[in-house]
Design a protein around this motif. Structure first.
Motif, mmCIF file in Angstrom:
data_model
loop_
_atom_site.group_PDB
_atom_site.id
_atom_site.type_symbol
_atom_site.label_atom_id
_atom_site.label_comp_id
_atom_site.label_asym_id
_atom_site.label_seq_id
_atom_site.Cartn_x
_atom_site.Cartn_y
_atom_site.Cartn_z
ATOM 1 N N UNK A 148 0.825 -1.204 0.000
ATOM 2 C CA UNK A 148 0.000 0.000 0.000
ATOM 3 C C UNK A 148 0.862 1.259 0.000
ATOM 4 N N UNK A 149 1.941 1.226 0.782
ATOM 5 C CA UNK A 149 2.841 2.386 0.821
ATOM 6 C C UNK A 149 3.473 2.633 -0.539
ATOM 7 N N UNK A 150 3.954 1.576 -1.183
ATOM 8 C CA UNK A 150 4.627 1.711 -2.474
ATOM 9 C C UNK A 150 3.684 2.267 -3.535
ATOM 10 N N UNK A 151 2.420 1.851 -3.496
ATOM 11 C CA UNK A 151 1.459 2.238 -4.518
ATOM 12 C C UNK A 151 0.559 3.393 -4.106
ATOM 13 N N UNK A 152 0.729 3.882 -2.875
ATOM 14 C CA UNK A 152 -0.075 5.008 -2.420
ATOM 15 C C UNK A 152 -1.526 4.656 -2.195
ATOM 16 N N UNK A 153 -1.795 3.430 -1.713
ATOM 17 C CA UNK A 153 -3.161 2.965 -1.493
ATOM 18 C C UNK A 153 -3.591 3.281 -0.063
ATOM 19 N N UNK A 154 -4.800 3.808 0.083
ATOM 20 C CA UNK A 154 -5.363 4.112 1.394
ATOM 21 C C UNK A 154 -5.990 2.852 1.968
ATOM 22 N N UNK A 155 -5.411 2.321 3.039
ATOM 23 C CA UNK A 155 -5.934 1.104 3.661
ATOM 24 C C UNK A 155 -7.034 1.382 4.685
ATOM 25 N N UNK A 156 -7.288 2.644 4.965
ATOM 26 C CA UNK A 156 -8.290 2.963 5.981
ATOM 27 C C UNK A 156 -9.710 2.794 5.462
ATOM 28 N N UNK A 157 -9.863 2.775 4.127
ATOM 29 C CA UNK A 157 -11.161 2.691 3.461
ATOM 30 C C UNK A 157 -12.075 3.863 3.837
ATOM 31 N N UNK A 158 -11.475 4.975 4.210
ATOM 32 C CA UNK A 158 -12.289 6.169 4.456
ATOM 33 C C UNK A 158 -12.744 6.782 3.131
ATOM 34 N N UNK A 159 -11.903 6.672 2.107
ATOM 35 C CA UNK A 159 -12.204 7.287 0.819
ATOM 36 C C UNK A 159 -12.843 6.254 -0.104
ATOM 37 N N UNK A 160 -14.113 5.956 0.135
ATOM 38 C CA UNK A 160 -14.881 5.042 -0.710
ATOM 39 C C UNK A 160 -16.269 5.630 -0.931
ATOM 40 N N UNK A 161 -16.913 5.186 -1.981
ATOM 41 C CA UNK A 161 -18.281 5.642 -2.232
ATOM 42 C C UNK A 161 -19.226 5.149 -1.139
ATOM 43 N N UNK A 162 -20.190 5.958 -0.761
ATOM 44 C CA UNK A 162 -21.145 5.551 0.281
ATOM 45 C C UNK A 162 -21.896 4.277 -0.107
ATOM 46 N N UNK A 163 -22.090 3.405 0.874
ATOM 47 C CA UNK A 163 -22.886 2.205 0.652
ATOM 48 C C UNK A 163 -22.151 1.065 -0.020
ATOM 49 N N UNK A 164 -20.871 1.237 -0.304
ATOM 50 C CA UNK A 164 -20.117 0.190 -0.987
ATOM 51 C C UNK A 164 -19.718 -0.898 0.010
ATOM 52 N N UNK A 165 -20.022 -2.145 -0.315
ATOM 53 C CA UNK A 165 -19.670 -3.271 0.548
ATOM 54 C C UNK A 165 -18.321 -3.830 0.122
ATOM 55 N N UNK A 166 -17.330 -3.849 1.007
ATOM 56 C CA UNK A 166 -16.011 -4.372 0.627
ATOM 57 C C UNK A 166 -16.098 -5.841 0.211
ATOM 58 N N UNK A 167 -15.349 -6.204 -0.815
ATOM 59 C CA UNK A 167 -15.293 -7.606 -1.200
ATOM 60 C C UNK A 167 -14.449 -8.365 -0.180
ATOM 61 N N UNK A 168 -14.901 -9.536 0.245
ATOM 62 C CA UNK A 168 -14.182 -10.265 1.300
ATOM 63 C C UNK A 168 -12.821 -10.760 0.834
ATOM 64 N N UNK A 169 -11.891 -10.799 1.748
ATOM 65 C CA UNK A 169 -10.570 -11.364 1.470
ATOM 66 C C UNK A 169 -10.667 -12.871 1.731
ATOM 67 N N UNK A 170 -11.341 -13.565 0.807
ATOM 68 C CA UNK A 170 -11.624 -14.982 0.983
ATOM 69 C C UNK A 170 -10.471 -15.835 0.463
ATOM 70 N N UNK A 171 -10.656 -17.143 0.478
ATOM 71 C CA UNK A 171 -9.577 -18.059 0.079
ATOM 72 C C UNK A 171 -9.142 -17.836 -1.361
ATOM 73 N N UNK A 172 -10.094 -17.545 -2.231
ATOM 74 C CA UNK A 172 -9.730 -17.333 -3.640
ATOM 75 C C UNK A 172 -8.868 -16.090 -3.798
#
Length: 266
Positions: free
Chosen positions: A151-175
């Motif tokens: 995330x640091x290398x690519x500048x990704x926000x891991x806090x998930x504060x900056x997301x569209x309202x009502x968006x359900x995160x996709x699960x980090x499942x086995x696949x």
């Protein structure tokens, strides 16, 4: 030499064909929130890249081979030029296609390509070493250790504060975990060992539109690559909602921006 594989793919919608080549561990389902906002104007093709999900492979591959995979998939679907959104690793696949098979892609939106070869030698060496270090972090500490560094290398926000309202995160499942494993173990090496020749890109007949996320810091690797691509091509940079993964964190707004861009330049 490229060894053919069967790629799982999905076609949805009506209109000109738009292929989405995803980033990282992204398979055909990673854009499930984005695609419904595009299918009123486009026939959207998504697919599992070699090594991911239903296109599983245990062997290493190259970005050139990923591009040949997509070339064969597109050739099996249509003989007309298509539109393409390439994100991160997917953008580099698009650049290879533009160089090798320019008649196949009419317009490529290259969103933050992870292509060290676009950078000056010092920057290239630095970021290739950074990716190799990330691989080692993953081998010794697993995804929990590697993810914050990625995330640091690519500048990704891991806090998930900056997301569209009502968006359900996709699960980090086995696949997805298996896909991350392939991505880090094999595709990181493909990025480090890439054979992309930047000098070929200004000569292609494919219209290449470099793009960045509005929230991606200008100092990070992927933003620098997009900037270098724009300088190489003598073009401007298109800004899309969100950051490096804006197509998944801001799917509705990203789709609207993508449509507007393709209407103007596609």
């Amino acid at each position: 030499m490229s060894v053919a594989t069967t790629l799982h793919h999905q076609l949805q919608g009506n209109g000109p064909l738009l292929v989405i080549s995803q980033s990282g561990e992204g398979d055909a389902d990673r854009t499930v929130d984005l695609v419904p906002h595009l299918t009123d104007e486009y026939t959207v093709l998504t697919y599992d890249r070699r090594g991911l999900s239903r296109s599983r492979s245990d062997r290493a591959t190259s970005l050139a081979e990923h591009a040949e995979d997509l070339h064969r998939l597109l050739a099996a679907i249509t003989d007309e030029p298509v539109l393409m959104l390439g994100c991160s690793l997917g953008a580099v696949i698009g650049l290879h296609l533009a160089a090798r098979h320019p008649g196949q892609i009419s317009t490529l939106i290259a969103h933050e390509p992870v292509a060290p070869r676009l950078l000056p030698e010092a920057g290239r060496a630095h970021h290739e070493a950074e990716l190799a270090a990330l691989q080692e972090t993953y081998r010794t500490g697993g995804l929990a250790a590697a993810f914050p560094e990625m995330a640091r290398v690519l500048g990704i926000d891991l806090s998930r504060r900056d997301v569209e309202p009502g968006l359900t995160p996709q699960p980090l499942d086995e696949r997805r975990l298996a896909n991350f494993d392939y991505f880090i173990r094999h595709d990181f090496s493909a990025i480090i060992q890439d054979t992309l020749e930047p000098a070929e890109l200004p000569r292609t007949t494919t219209r290449i539109l470099p793009a960045v996320g509005a929230a991606t810091p200008q100092t990070v690797f992927d933003h620098q690559c997009a900037t270098a691509l724009a300088e190489l091509l003598g073009t401007g940079i298109h800004t899309f909602p969100g950051g490096h993964n804006g197509n998944t964190t801001h799917p509705k707004a990203y789709a609207a921006a993508l449509k507007a861009t393709l209407r103007k330049f596609g």
